[in-house]
Design a protein around this motif. Sequence first.
Motif, PDB file in Angstrom:
ATOM      1  N   TYR A 130       0.438  -1.378  -0.191  1.00  0.00           N
ATOM      2  CA  TYR A 130      -0.198   0.098   0.150  1.00  0.00           C
ATOM      3  C   TYR A 130       0.479   1.700  -0.307  1.00  0.00           C
ATOM      4  CZ  TYR A 130       1.039   0.171   4.980  1.00  0.00           C
ATOM      5  OH  TYR A 130       1.992  -0.005   5.982  1.00  0.00           O
ATOM      6  N   ARG A 131       0.218   2.198  -0.636  1.00  0.00           N
ATOM      7  CA  ARG A 131       1.145   3.828  -0.311  1.00  0.00           C
ATOM      8  C   ARG A 131      -0.015   4.656   0.937  1.00  0.00           C
ATOM      9  NH1 ARG A 131       5.826   6.249  -0.535  1.00  0.00           N
ATOM     10  NH2 ARG A 131       6.395   4.224  -2.617  1.00  0.00           N
ATOM     11  N   LEU A 132       0.830   4.686   1.833  1.00  0.00           N
ATOM     12  CA  LEU A 132       0.591   5.726   3.049  1.00  0.00           C
ATOM     13  C   LEU A 132       1.351   6.463   4.120  1.00  0.00           C
ATOM     14  CD1 LEU A 132      -2.064   7.790   4.002  1.00  0.00           C
ATOM     15  CD2 LEU A 132      -2.656   5.412   5.100  1.00  0.00           C
ATOM     16  N   SER A 133       1.436   7.228   3.537  1.00  0.00           N
ATOM     17  CA  SER A 133       2.327   8.491   5.247  1.00  0.00           C
ATOM     18  C   SER A 133       1.731   8.378   6.985  1.00  0.00           C
ATOM     19  CB  SER A 133       3.036   8.402   4.626  1.00  0.00           C
ATOM     20  OG  SER A 133       4.131   9.904   5.880  1.00  0.00           O
ATOM     21  N   MET A 134       2.343   7.936   7.383  1.00  0.00           N
ATOM     22  CA  MET A 134       1.904   8.862   8.975  1.00  0.00           C
ATOM     23  C   MET A 134       2.033  10.266   9.209  1.00  0.00           C
ATOM     24  SD  MET A 134       1.147   6.873  11.546  1.00  0.00           S
ATOM     25  CE  MET A 134       1.229   6.145  12.062  1.00  0.00           C
ATOM     26  N   SER A 135       2.473  11.029   7.678  1.00  0.00           N
ATOM     27  CA  SER A 135       2.411  12.306   8.093  1.00  0.00           C
ATOM     28  C   SER A 135       1.058  12.391   7.354  1.00  0.00           C
ATOM     29  CB  SER A 135       3.845  13.380   7.310  1.00  0.00           C
ATOM     30  OG  SER A 135       4.042  12.131   6.317  1.00  0.00           O
ATOM     31  N   VAL A 136       0.645  11.726   6.347  1.00  0.00           N
ATOM     32  CA  VAL A 136      -0.522  12.681   6.029  1.00  0.00           C
ATOM     33  C   VAL A 136      -1.514  12.198   6.246  1.00  0.00           C
ATOM     34  CG1 VAL A 136      -1.948  11.470   4.364  1.00  0.00           C
ATOM     35  CG2 VAL A 136      -0.060  11.202   3.781  1.00  0.00           C
ATOM     36  N   GLY A 137      -2.559  13.655   6.049  1.00  0.00           N
ATOM     37  CA  GLY A 137      -4.004  13.437   6.709  1.00  0.00           C
ATOM     38  C   GLY A 137      -5.288  13.321   5.733  1.00  0.00           C
ATOM     39  N   LEU A 138      -5.676  12.550   6.161  1.00  0.00           N
ATOM     40  CA  LEU A 138      -6.964  11.269   4.895  1.00  0.00           C
ATOM     41  C   LEU A 138      -8.677  12.993   5.913  1.00  0.00           C
ATOM     42  CD1 LEU A 138      -6.632   8.258   5.535  1.00  0.00           C
ATOM     43  CD2 LEU A 138      -5.755  10.013   3.235  1.00  0.00           C
ATOM     44  N   PRO A 139      -9.534  13.361   4.719  1.00  0.00           N
ATOM     45  CA  PRO A 139     -10.506  14.306   5.566  1.00  0.00           C
ATOM     46  C   PRO A 139     -11.530  13.596   6.194  1.00  0.00           C
ATOM     47  CG  PRO A 139     -10.297  13.804   2.807  1.00  0.00           C
ATOM     48  CD  PRO A 139      -8.812  12.839   3.669  1.00  0.00           C
ATOM     49  N   GLU A 140     -11.698  12.226   6.021  1.00  0.00           N
ATOM     50  CA  GLU A 140     -12.259  11.023   7.047  1.00  0.00           C
ATOM     51  C   GLU A 140     -11.526  11.074   8.412  1.00  0.00           C
ATOM     52  OE1 GLU A 140     -13.507   9.744   3.063  1.00  0.00           O
ATOM     53  OE2 GLU A 140     -11.773  10.583   3.977  1.00  0.00           O
ATOM     54  N   THR A 141     -10.295  10.731   8.694  1.00  0.00           N
ATOM     55  CA  THR A 141      -9.581  10.786   9.610  1.00  0.00           C
ATOM     56  C   THR A 141      -8.368  11.850  10.100  1.00  0.00           C
ATOM     57  OG1 THR A 141      -7.668  10.096   8.505  1.00  0.00           O
ATOM     58  CG2 THR A 141      -9.216   8.173   8.952  1.00  0.00           C
ATOM     59  N   GLY A 142      -8.121  13.127   9.897  1.00  0.00           N
ATOM     60  CA  GLY A 142      -7.528  13.959  10.099  1.00  0.00           C
ATOM     61  C   GLY A 142      -5.680  13.296  10.559  1.00  0.00           C
ATOM     62  N   LYS A 143      -5.045  14.203  10.479  1.00  0.00           N
ATOM     63  CA  LYS A 143      -3.390  13.679  10.376  1.00  0.00           C
ATOM     64  C   LYS A 143      -3.958  12.485  10.866  1.00  0.00           C
ATOM     65  CE  LYS A 143      -1.049  16.652   8.615  1.00  0.00           C
ATOM     66  NZ  LYS A 143      -0.259  17.426   9.097  1.00  0.00           N
ATOM     67  N   LEU A 144      -2.668  11.190  10.326  1.00  0.00           N
ATOM     68  CA  LEU A 144      -2.722   9.841  11.452  1.00  0.00           C
ATOM     69  C   LEU A 144      -2.240   9.828  12.041  1.00  0.00           C
ATOM     70  CD1 LEU A 144      -3.307   8.367   7.389  1.00  0.00           C
ATOM     71  CD2 LEU A 144      -4.075   7.780   8.957  1.00  0.00           C
ATOM     72  N   ALA A 145      -0.776  10.103  12.593  1.00  0.00           N
ATOM     73  CA  ALA A 145      -0.050  10.128  13.538  1.00  0.00           C
ATOM     74  C   ALA A 145      -0.893  10.682  15.226  1.00  0.00           C
ATOM     75  CB  ALA A 145       1.423  11.625  13.727  1.00  0.00           C
ATOM     76  N   GLY A 146      -1.793  11.604  14.812  1.00  0.00           N
ATOM     77  CA  GLY A 146      -2.725  12.086  15.858  1.00  0.00           C
ATOM     78  C   GLY A 146      -3.882  10.962  15.987  1.00  0.00           C
ATOM     79  N   TYR A 147      -4.555  10.318  14.977  1.00  0.00           N
ATOM     80  CA  TYR A 147      -5.505   9.397  14.620  1.00  0.00           C
ATOM     81  C   TYR A 147      -5.006   8.671  15.295  1.00  0.00           C
ATOM     82  CZ  TYR A 147      -8.544   6.354  13.021  1.00  0.00           C
ATOM     83  OH  TYR A 147      -9.936   4.939  12.928  1.00  0.00           O
ATOM     84  N   TRP A 148      -3.249   7.714  15.072  1.00  0.00           N
ATOM     85  CA  TRP A 148      -3.352   6.401  15.967  1.00  0.00           C
ATOM     86  C   TRP A 148      -3.380   7.291  17.474  1.00  0.00           C
ATOM     87  CZ3 TRP A 148      -5.359   2.362  14.622  1.00  0.00           C
ATOM     88  CH2 TRP A 148      -5.693   2.124  13.041  1.00  0.00           C
ATOM     89  N   LYS A 149      -2.834   8.070  17.448  1.00  0.00           N
ATOM     90  CA  LYS A 149      -2.013   8.004  19.165  1.00  0.00           C
ATOM     91  C   LYS A 149      -3.804   8.113  20.194  1.00  0.00           C
ATOM     92  CE  LYS A 149       0.291  11.839  21.427  1.00  0.00           C
ATOM     93  NZ  LYS A 149       0.547  12.538  21.824  1.00  0.00           N
ATOM     94  N   LYS A 150      -4.524   7.691  19.262  1.00  0.00           N
ATOM     95  CA  LYS A 150      -6.122   7.703  19.916  1.00  0.00           C
ATOM     96  C   LYS A 150      -6.307   5.964  20.772  1.00  0.00           C
ATOM     97  CE  LYS A 150      -8.600   9.950  17.107  1.00  0.00           C
ATOM     98  NZ  LYS A 150      -9.844  11.294  16.967  1.00  0.00           N
ATOM     99  N   HIS A 151      -6.353   6.073  19.312  1.00  0.00           N
ATOM    100  CA  HIS A 151      -6.168   3.915  19.644  1.00  0.00           C
ATOM    101  C   HIS A 151      -5.087   3.011  20.083  1.00  0.00           C
ATOM    102  CE1 HIS A 151      -9.907   4.982  17.628  1.00  0.00           C
ATOM    103  NE2 HIS A 151      -9.197   6.474  16.217  1.00  0.00           N
TER     104      HIS A 151
END
Length: 255
Positions: free
Chosen positions: A127-148
């Motif tokens: 796949y192609r996706l970096s932790m620094s990316v922000g997706l419209p539904e999730t926001g920045k992925l580092a912050g998203y995963w920090k919650k989970h």
Amino acid sequence: MVLILLPPSEGKTAAEKGLPFELAELSFAELNGPRQEVLAALANASSHPEALALLGVGASLAEEVERNRRLEAEPSAPAHTVYSGVLYDALGYASMTAAQKRKADAAVVVISALWGAIGFADRIPAYRLSMSVGLPETGKLAGYWKKHLPAALDDRADGQLVVDCRSSSYAAAWAPPAESTVAVNVVQERAGKRTVVSHFAKHTRGELARHLLTRRGKAPATPEALLKAAEEKWRAELTPGTGRKPHALSIILEG
């Protein structure tokens, strides 16, 4: 047992054949709900007319972005096969003995923008996706995963020495217990001056992971024991942590 945290590789080696991944078979079942959300958000972003800009990649990666739209149907392979590049080449899983591979499968966790955290033997597609990316539904992925991630990884790290070989963007997604965590830094020393060189840092972190997985004797259980293990191959220094900051192991490369 030691817990070794690795970042994923930017490039992935796609499986040429094999069954699609099964969410229920992945490690850390607590993350399956968030994984489904990120999978859907990534498929949507990869279908967008501005997909390359959304994912922060150039036109040369258009085929990999297109693959993001059909990940649930793509062939999968163990994570240690899919992740490739400098760090993983230096780790050299394929050349390990069967016993060393079992040790690696048990000890290594990859922190991922798509999966949150993944076991080394878990089957995944490229796949192609970096932790620094922000997706419209999730926001920045580092912050998203920090919650989970704490719900899945805090128990996994309990009672373990955590050897943190992640880059900064992936380290931001989860903070293991500072008192039992050692962040691995690599510096090059020339004429008394030390500098950080990212290529050599990735390579040396991969070599350190391999050394810990293939060396004889007990796995290091303390930061001081990790320093001694590192000194079997390199010149190294240990900076003690504080209440909130992990210990730091600096591997010093000459010239």
